[in-house]
Design a protein around this motif. Structure first.
Motif, PDB file in Angstrom:
ATOM      1  N   THR A  81       0.826  -1.209   0.000  1.00 35.37           N
ATOM      2  CA  THR A  81       0.000   0.000   0.000  1.00 35.37           C
ATOM      3  C   THR A  81       0.860   1.259   0.000  1.00 35.37           C
ATOM      4  O   THR A  81       0.573   2.216  -0.737  1.00 35.37           O
ATOM      5  CB  THR A  81      -0.922   0.004   1.235  1.00 35.37           C
ATOM      6  N   ASP A  88       1.303   6.672  -6.868  1.00 33.83           N
ATOM      7  CA  ASP A  88       0.182   7.485  -7.339  1.00 33.83           C
ATOM      8  C   ASP A  88       0.359   8.951  -6.973  1.00 33.83           C
ATOM      9  O   ASP A  88       0.035   9.848  -7.758  1.00 33.83           O
ATOM     10  CB  ASP A  88      -1.126   6.953  -6.743  1.00 33.83           C
ATOM     11  N   GLY A 104      -9.717   9.297   0.559  1.00 39.13           N
ATOM     12  CA  GLY A 104      -9.522   7.892   0.894  1.00 39.13           C
ATOM     13  C   GLY A 104      -9.767   7.617   2.366  1.00 39.13           C
ATOM     14  O   GLY A 104     -10.354   6.591   2.727  1.00 39.13           O
ATOM     15  N   LEU A 166      -7.060  -6.197  -3.750  1.00 37.92           N
ATOM     16  CA  LEU A 166      -7.859  -5.000  -4.017  1.00 37.92           C
ATOM     17  C   LEU A 166      -6.974  -3.790  -4.270  1.00 37.92           C
ATOM     18  O   LEU A 166      -7.270  -2.952  -5.139  1.00 37.92           O
ATOM     19  CB  LEU A 166      -8.801  -4.736  -2.838  1.00 37.92           C
ATOM     20  N   VAL A 167      -5.888  -3.669  -3.508  1.00 36.76           N
ATOM     21  CA  VAL A 167      -4.945  -2.568  -3.744  1.00 36.76           C
ATOM     22  C   VAL A 167      -4.300  -2.715  -5.119  1.00 36.76           C
ATOM     23  O   VAL A 167      -4.118  -1.728  -5.851  1.00 36.76           O
ATOM     24  CB  VAL A 167      -3.882  -2.522  -2.635  1.00 36.76           C
ATOM     25  N   SER A 170      -6.727  -1.642  -7.721  1.00 37.73           N
ATOM     26  CA  SER A 170      -6.959  -0.191  -7.716  1.00 37.73           C
ATOM     27  C   SER A 170      -5.970   0.556  -8.598  1.00 37.73           C
ATOM     28  O   SER A 170      -6.246   1.676  -9.044  1.00 37.73           O
ATOM     29  CB  SER A 170      -6.875   0.350  -6.287  1.00 37.73           C
ATOM     30  N   GLN A 171      -4.826  -0.076  -8.884  1.00 31.94           N
ATOM     31  CA  GLN A 171      -3.829   0.579  -9.715  1.00 31.94           C
ATOM     32  C   GLN A 171      -4.246   0.663 -11.171  1.00 31.94           C
ATOM     33  O   GLN A 171      -3.584   1.313 -11.990  1.00 31.94           O
ATOM     34  CB  GLN A 171      -2.491  -0.140  -9.586  1.00 31.94           C
ATOM     35  N   LEU A 173      -6.976   2.114 -11.941  1.00 32.78           N
ATOM     36  CA  LEU A 173      -7.729   3.365 -11.973  1.00 32.78           C
ATOM     37  C   LEU A 173      -6.806   4.548 -12.245  1.00 32.78           C
ATOM     38  O   LEU A 173      -5.587   4.436 -12.110  1.00 32.78           O
ATOM     39  CB  LEU A 173      -8.438   3.568 -10.634  1.00 32.78           C
ATOM     40  N   ALA A 178      -6.928   5.831  -7.771  1.00 32.26           N
ATOM     41  CA  ALA A 178      -6.088   4.721  -7.320  1.00 32.26           C
ATOM     42  C   ALA A 178      -5.532   5.002  -5.930  1.00 32.26           C
ATOM     43  O   ALA A 178      -5.521   4.117  -5.061  1.00 32.26           O
ATOM     44  CB  ALA A 178      -4.949   4.490  -8.311  1.00 32.26           C
ATOM     45  N   ALA A 181      -8.436   4.834  -3.413  1.00 35.44           N
ATOM     46  CA  ALA A 181      -8.882   3.452  -3.206  1.00 35.44           C
ATOM     47  C   ALA A 181      -7.885   2.669  -2.364  1.00 35.44           C
ATOM     48  O   ALA A 181      -8.268   1.888  -1.484  1.00 35.44           O
ATOM     49  CB  ALA A 181      -9.103   2.766  -4.549  1.00 35.44           C
ATOM     50  N   SER A 182      -6.597   2.864  -2.621  1.00 31.14           N
ATOM     51  CA  SER A 182      -5.581   2.164  -1.831  1.00 31.14           C
ATOM     52  C   SER A 182      -5.670   2.540  -0.362  1.00 31.14           C
ATOM     53  O   SER A 182      -5.575   1.683   0.524  1.00 31.14           O
ATOM     54  CB  SER A 182      -4.188   2.490  -2.375  1.00 31.14           C
TER      55      SER A 182
END
Length: 327
Positions: A81, A88, A104, A166-167, A170-171, A173, A178, A181-182
């Motif tokens: 993460t 990002d 987030g 999930l992380v 999210s990348q 996006l 991203a 979401a992370s």
């Protein structure tokens, strides 16, 4: 909600990273014995200095031992993460990165509350995919002190395993989403650890944890104590607890319960818990509008005896006795 972004970003991650070094508290500890506790720098805090009841495990095959896989999952999730957030953020202007971080954190708080509400009130161990989470949250009400016997890695490894893919996804996006979401997904790992420390009396907490709680950067003992009274119908957010007043006063969860009840006929668990649960049912279905009725609780379950016991540094049995009186 005011979010101190810099303090949240570094304070939570530092506390989480340092707590990973905690030795596993043993399940065989005698009542009132001093359990092993996390080390924050040179300071060692006795989580078991008070007479905590023996731990009770709700899930088959669960353990209080810290296994290498637990440490790998928790540490790997934190490292992944942090790397994704850094990547990002480097692609965004500073202001946009800060906004994504704040968004987030807000989403993480909201997610923790909605997920907690759902798993408290619906499902069971046999529920596909989410069964273990449902059983864990619902079983936690019967022995809330058990979580304090867990090291950080033991406490969060299951959530960390779910968060890792999930992380990664999210990348896919755009950078802003991203990053947000992370942070939201990893926030669930932090929420589980904040949840644990909200069950430890303030006098027994490490300085870093107490610092975060007193500044609203982690769920406080008193705030979460308000959830632990039947019918367990309010105060669901477990990261900061900052959204709980708004969510409870606006009856968001009562509206959700009515929505699903009218379409499925399934009643949430909080409706079934004695006269207070019946009052919540009437509120959700629009049959009751007054704040208090005899023998019942309002939609915001603020019970003074439980709140005082939860905010006190007294022994766990005293908190359990307060909860018993509220039933």
């Amino acid at each position: 909600m005011r979010v101190h972004t810099t303090a949240c970003r570094y304070g939570l991650l530092v506390a989480f990273a340092q707590a990973l070094r905690a030795p596993a508290p043993g399940a065989s500890v005698r009542l009132g014995a001093r359990r092993g506790a996390p080390r924050f720098g040179a300071r060692r805090v006795a989580l078991g200095a008070y007479a905590a009841p023996a731990p009770e495990l709700a899930l088959p095959g669960d353990t209080l031992e810290t296994l290498p896989g637990h440490v790998a999952a928790a540490g790997g999730c934190a490292a992944l993460t942090l790397a994704c957030v850094a990547r990002d953020a480097a692609l965004l202007p500073a202001g946009a990165a800060a906004a994504a971080l704040a968004f987030g954190l807000f989403a993480a708080e909201l997610f923790s509350g909605v997920f907690h509400w759902a798993t408290d009130n619906y499902g069971s161990l046999e529920t596909p995919v989410f069964g273990p989470a449902c059983a864990a949250f619902q079983g936690h009400h019967g022995a809330p002190w058990t979580i304090t016997y867990r090291s950080t890695a033991n406490n969060v490894h299951k959530i960390a395993r779910a968060v890792i893919p999930l992380v990664c996804l999210s990348q896919l996006l755009p950078p802003f989403l991203a990053l947000a979401a992370s942070v939201m997904f990893f926030g669930q790992v932090c929420a589980q650890e904040a949840h644990k420390w909200s069950h430890v009396p303030p006098s027994e907490q490490p300085g870093a944890v107490r610092f975060l709680q007193t500044r609203g950067l982690a769920l406080s003992v008193r705030e979460h104590g308000l959830h632990h009274s039947n019918p367990y119908g309010a105060h669901y957010c477990i990261l900061f607890g900052a959204l709980n007043p708004w969510l409870d006063k606006s009856n968001v969860f009562r509206r959700l319960e009515r929505f699903f009840y009218e379409r499925t006929g399934v009643e949430p668990n909080c409706w079934k818990d004695g006269p207070r649960g019946a009052a919540l049912r009437d509120i959700a279905l629009g049959r009751l509008e007054v704040a208090r009725v005899e023998g019942a609780a309002p939609p915001v379950a603020v019970f003074d005896d439980v709140a005082e016991a939860a905010g006190d540094a007294a022994a766990a049995p005293r908190r359990a006795a307060a909860l018993a009186r509220s039933r």
